[in-house]
Structure formats: structure tokens, C-alpha cells
Design a protein around this motif. Structure first.
Motif, PDB file in Angstrom:
ATOM      1  N   ALA A 167     -51.864 -51.095 107.375  1.00 14.97           N
ATOM      2  CA  ALA A 167     -51.618 -51.706 106.069  1.00 14.97           C
ATOM      3  C   ALA A 167     -51.372 -53.200 106.251  1.00 14.97           C
ATOM      4  O   ALA A 167     -50.723 -53.626 107.226  1.00 14.97           O
ATOM      5  CB  ALA A 167     -50.421 -51.055 105.383  1.00 14.97           C
ATOM      6  N   ILE A 168     -51.878 -53.979 105.304  1.00 15.26           N
ATOM      7  CA  ILE A 168     -51.771 -55.434 105.331  1.00 15.26           C
ATOM      8  C   ILE A 168     -51.217 -55.894 103.983  1.00 15.26           C
ATOM      9  O   ILE A 168     -51.617 -55.389 102.937  1.00 15.26           O
ATOM     10  CB  ILE A 168     -53.148 -56.085 105.571  1.00 15.26           C
ATOM     11  CG1 ILE A 168     -53.747 -55.626 106.901  1.00 15.26           C
ATOM     12  CG2 ILE A 168     -53.056 -57.611 105.527  1.00 15.26           C
ATOM     13  CD1 ILE A 168     -55.206 -56.012 107.084  1.00 15.26           C
ATOM     14  N   SER A 169     -50.310 -56.855 104.015  1.00 13.95           N
ATOM     15  CA  SER A 169     -49.800 -57.422 102.769  1.00 13.95           C
ATOM     16  C   SER A 169     -49.399 -58.869 102.999  1.00 13.95           C
ATOM     17  O   SER A 169     -49.609 -59.421 104.088  1.00 13.95           O
ATOM     18  CB  SER A 169     -48.621 -56.592 102.239  1.00 13.95           C
ATOM     19  OG  SER A 169     -48.289 -56.985 100.911  1.00 13.95           O
ATOM     20  N   TRP A 170     -48.818 -59.488 101.983  1.00  8.83           N
ATOM     21  CA  TRP A 170     -48.362 -60.881 102.097  1.00  8.83           C
ATOM     22  C   TRP A 170     -47.326 -61.149 101.032  1.00  8.83           C
ATOM     23  O   TRP A 170     -47.058 -60.293 100.186  1.00  8.83           O
ATOM     24  CB  TRP A 170     -49.547 -61.843 101.932  1.00  8.83           C
ATOM     25  CG  TRP A 170     -49.987 -62.086 100.511  1.00  8.83           C
ATOM     26  CD1 TRP A 170     -50.647 -61.204  99.700  1.00  8.83           C
ATOM     27  CD2 TRP A 170     -49.795 -63.276  99.738  1.00  8.83           C
ATOM     28  NE1 TRP A 170     -50.892 -61.776  98.471  1.00  8.83           N
ATOM     29  CE2 TRP A 170     -50.385 -63.051  98.455  1.00  8.83           C
ATOM     30  CE3 TRP A 170     -49.209 -64.522  99.986  1.00  8.83           C
ATOM     31  CZ2 TRP A 170     -50.382 -64.018  97.444  1.00  8.83           C
ATOM     32  CZ3 TRP A 170     -49.211 -65.481  98.972  1.00  8.83           C
ATOM     33  CH2 TRP A 170     -49.797 -65.229  97.728  1.00  8.83           C
ATOM     34  N   HIS A 171     -46.737 -62.335 101.094  1.00 11.71           N
ATOM     35  CA  HIS A 171     -45.841 -62.771 100.027  1.00 11.71           C
ATOM     36  C   HIS A 171     -45.912 -64.285  99.915  1.00 11.71           C
ATOM     37  O   HIS A 171     -46.026 -64.979 100.929  1.00 11.71           O
ATOM     38  CB  HIS A 171     -44.395 -62.352 100.281  1.00 11.71           C
ATOM     39  CG  HIS A 171     -43.574 -62.332  99.029  1.00 11.71           C
ATOM     40  ND1 HIS A 171     -43.067 -63.489  98.457  1.00 11.71           N
ATOM     41  CD2 HIS A 171     -43.191 -61.317  98.210  1.00 11.71           C
ATOM     42  CE1 HIS A 171     -42.404 -63.176  97.349  1.00 11.71           C
ATOM     43  NE2 HIS A 171     -42.464 -61.870  97.173  1.00 11.71           N
TER      44      HIS A 171
END
Length: 476
Positions: A167-171
Motif C-alpha cells: 500500500a502507498i499513500s501520502w500527506h
């Protein structure tokens, strides 16, 4: 053309559409579990991109998943789109000015950008898979209610991510780089005290005040703060003070506690202590207390192989590119901040303060360790279910406090759009690296297994607890 440049090209081809998409979500701020219009915008974009769509994930009407590709590894890219109450603000100015007719909510944490960039990255990877005829699946998960609602926790508990490989995400952030995998586990618990009403002047001895019990509980917890780990945090909000009549002994009062700790065992210990204080307050006031968990999230679990892969993408891409207009507006925003705000943003990324710098022009070194306060995120639960990595994307003036009008004001700015596109390229490139290098996924899974001890994910949420959809507007 290199693989990363091909997928970056697919990002650039869409950047104007996705900037407009992000702006539309900014213009319809909806708080936790109320994001009907925002998720509709995401579904419309998924349909435009030809995704296979699943709605109502984990029984949450505002959660959605879109998938492309066949066979191969499954790469999840996570997005969010919930806003915050009380942060309505006009865009593009540097003074506090709420927008009339928005209901008081605003995108004070940049989630309009977060969802748009993640969906943009997923769409670019979709094009890359098709162009290269490579087996693999990319998914965009539209996740509501990150701000206190723990939607990803409910989704993880219900197995939504069980077949995902990574899983990949960002902020959004002041600086660009790999997110340091440090966060606090937390839980929100409502304490409702039940007493007995009476005339506060004529017969006070017949009443038993639930409001007194809440106040005594608050005093007890405040004394407890001296005897907690330094990184633990406890906050509370009054949900029901028992009415507006001071001449009636309050028969019912309700307070919500947010308890944070370094990990779940430490959190559970603090929760037990807070519950004892509540029981003591009830005993002292001869009232009765009921407890109800609203939400809970795990702390983040890092993954070094994925963090290195993401960092390599940052280095290949370089920092975001700004123009003078971007810097001028960022300087105006910085003019509303304090030196402490700006210093805190640098410390959070392990950087020395550079006076006069308004926007990020570096990639934060992977080895940097931040200082200062740590928050919480429901991405933590995903990170205990599957190997997970997060980016930080520079989308605001350095020093901008999150959950502030200044962050909301920058949500539609050209520099926010540029930062959004930049981090979409990083996420897309990381996904492509994982698909074309099975060994990277295997290394990520091996470290994940080592860090978790091979144990399956255990949710901090009670098994019978439903998502707090009915608590809409009550600070979930």
C-alpha cells in the motif's frame, strides 16, 4: 523512455483535470462520514478512467475502491477527502475569512489534494500497465473519515486490504520526502454519566449531578498527566453538559476522550487508568457511568525496502519547482505565522531553519529523524495489515500549521497543485518499481513479517463496533 518517465508523463497529461478535481472537492468540504458529494466526485473520476468500482466498503457509504489491470501483484494507493469542522476559509488570500454557505467546514488538512493526487497516481499506473502489457493490478482506495473516524481501521478490520501486496499513500506537508513511520495509536471513548435531577435550590440534596461527575473525571485525568509517558497525549471535549438550566441538577452529561500512546499495549494501559478515574468520579457523585468506544487506530509500522524505493523516486524526480508568484503568496502566508511555527516545521523533518525560505526546495534525507509532537492516522491500521509506505508532499508555505485557516487558504493555490502533481509522480513511480521488480515486494513482505512477528493484524476496534456513521457532526 525510462519506466518512471513514462508513468510521470501519464501524470502530466492529467494534471490540469486533477487540479480542477481537487478544487471541486475543496469547494464541498464534508466532515467524517458525511462525504457523499466528495465520494461522488471520486466515483465520477474512477468511471472516467474506466475502473472496476466497488462501493460501500466495510459498510461505509462514502468508501470506494477502483481497480485496473489483471493478474500480477496488487498495488493499493490510498486517498482521503474528509474536511474539518470550523475551518471554512476563502482560498488564495492571507487573512482569516470564512466562506459563507459552507457550513463552517474546510479542508484544513489538505485532503482534497490527498485524494486527487492518489487517484492521479493510480490512473497513471493504469496507463503504464496497459501500455507495457504487464500483469498487475493497481487500486485506488477512497477512504473517508481519517479525521477521527478511523475508516481505514474499520476497512482493515473487515479484510478490505487482505489481498493487497503493498500500500502507498501520502500527506500534504511543508517539505517533500518519505514520511517517517512514527505515529500514536489512539482511541476515542465517550463517557456518559447518569445521575438524578432535582431543583438545585429547593432540593439540591435529592439530586446527583452527572455534570459534577464529568468535571471530577476531568480533574482526575489532569492529575494523571504527570504520571504518563512523555509522548502520550489525552484530550477531551464536552458533548453534553446536561442542559442550559443552572437551577436543575444535571441528570445526564457526556464527555468524549481521545487517548493517544506510542503503541497499542501502552494505549490499553492508559485506557484502563482513564476508565478507573471515570468510575471513581461516578462513585464520588453517586452517579452511574457508561463507556462507548467511538473509534481506534494503530500506530504506524514502517517498511524500509518500500521507503528506500520511494526515496529513490524522490531523488530521481528532484524537489518541486516553484515560480515567483508561488513564493510571493507563500511569503504572505508566512507573514501570518510565528517564528515558532516555521521552526517547528523544520524540526518535524529534522532540518535546520533557513530564514527567508518560503517553499520547499529540497528532498528531506531519508535518514532524517524529526522532533516535536506526533499525531495519529488510520493509515497505521493499513500498515499492520500489509506493507505500507507514505510520502510527504510539499503543498504549502513552510511553517503552515495543519488544521488551520492558513492551510485551507492554500488548498487551491498553484503551489498546492504543483506539490500534488509532484507527489503523484513519486507514488506512481514507486508503484511501477514494485510491479517490475518482484524482489522489492518480497523484501517488503519479509520485513513486514519480521516486524509483525508473523502474526495477523489485530484491530484495536471492538469486533461488534460499527463505523460511527450516525455520529456525524459530533467530532468523530
Amino acid at each position: 523512455m525510462k519506466n518512471d518517465e513514462r508513468v510521470w508523463r501519464a501524470v502530466d497529461e492529467r494534471k490540469e483535470d486533477y487540479a480542477a478535481f481537487s478544487d471541486r472537492v475543496w469547494e464541498m468540504p464534508e466532515i467524517a462520514y458525511t462525504e457523499q458529494r466528495s465520494v461522488a466526485e471520486h466515483i465520477a473520476m474512477l468511471e472516467k478512467e474506466g475502473a472496476r468500482i466497488e462501493r460501500d466498503l466495510a459498510g461505509i457509504p462514502t468508501a470506494v475502491m477502483g481497480e485496473w489491470g489483471e493478474g500480477g501483484p496488487v498495488i493499493a494507493i490510498l486517498g482521503e477527502y474528509d474536511a474539518l469542522p470550523g475551518l471554512s476559509q476563502e482560498a488564495g488570500i492571507a487573512e482569516p475569512k470564512p466562506v459563507e454557505g459552507q457550513g463552517g467546514a474546510g479542508h484544513g488538512c489538505g485532503h482534497n489534494l490527498l485524494g486527487a493526487a492518489s487517484l492521479l497516481a493510480a490512473a497513471a499506473v493504469k496507463d503504464w500497465l496497459r501500455e507495457n502489457n504487464i500483469p498487475g493490478r493497481v487500486r485506488y482506495y477512497g477512504c473517508p473519515a481519517e479525521e477521527g473516524g478511523a475508516a481505514k481501521g474499520f476497512m482493515a478490520r473487515d479484510g478490505v486490504f487482505d489481498d493487497v501486496d503493498i500500500a502507498i499513500s501520502w500527506h500534504p506537508a511543508s517539505f517533500s520526502g518519505v514520511n517517517e513511520a512514527v505515529s500514536l495509536a489512539n482511541t476515542r471513548i465517550d463517557f456518559t454519566f447518569h445521575g438524578k435531577s432535582s431543583h438545585a435550590a429547593a432540593a439540591p440534596e435529592l439530586g446527583r449531578s452527572a455534570l459534577d461527575a464529568v468535571e471530577l473525571m476531568n480533574v482526575g485525568v489532569n492529575y494523571m498527566r504527570e504520571h504518563m509517558p512523555d509522548h502520550a497525549r489525552i484530550h477531551y471535549a464536552m458533548l453534553d453538559g446536561g442542559g442550559i438550566a443552572p437551577n436543575v441538577v444535571q441528570s445526564r452529561a457526556k464527555v468524549r476522550y481521545l487517548i493517544r500512546a506510542r503503541d497499542l499495549p501502552e494505549l490499553n494501559s492508559l485506557v484502563a487508568r482513564v476508565k478507573k478515574i471515570a468510575e471513581g468520579a461516578a462513585l464520588m457523585t453517586e452517579t452511574r457511568v457508561e463507556t462507548s468506544v467511538v473509534s481506534a487506530v494503530s500506530n504506524l509500522l514502517g517498511n524500509a525496502p518500500l521507503e528506500k524505493a520511494m526515496y529513490d523516486n524522490f531523488l530521481r524526480l528532484g524537489p518541486p519547482q516553484w515560480d515567483e508568484a508561488d513564493r510571493e503568496y507563500a511569503a504572505q502566508i508566512q507573514g501570518t505565522l510565528t517564528e515558532a511555527d516555521i521552526a517547528a516545521a523544520h524540526r518535524r523533518h529534522g532540518l535546520k531553519v533557513e530564514p527567508g525560505k518560503t517553499l520547499c526546495d529540497i528532498i528531506v534525507p531519508l535518514e532524517n529523524r524529526g522532533e516535536g509532537g506526533v499525531g495519529s492516522t488510520d493509515v497505521g491500521d493499513v500498515s499492520w495489515a500489509v506493507p505500507t509506505v507514505q510520502a510527504r508532499g510539499a503543498t504549502c508555505a513552510i511553517g503552515t500549521p495543519f488544521h488551520s485557516w492558513q492551510l485551507t487558504a492554500q488548498g487551491k493555490s498553484p503551489h498546492a497543485h504543483k506539490g500534488m502533481v509532484h507527489v503523484a509522480k513519486v507514488m506512481a513511480g514507486t508503484a511501477v518499481d514494485a510491479i517490475r521488480d518482484p524482489a522489492l515486494i518480497e523484501r517488503a513482505k519479509a520485513e513486514f513479517k519480521e516486524r509483525t512477528g508473523g502474526k495477523p493484524y489485530e484491530s484495536p476496534l471492538p469486533k461488534d463496533l460499527a463505523p460511527p456513521i450516525k455520529a456525524m457532526g459530533q467530532g468523530v
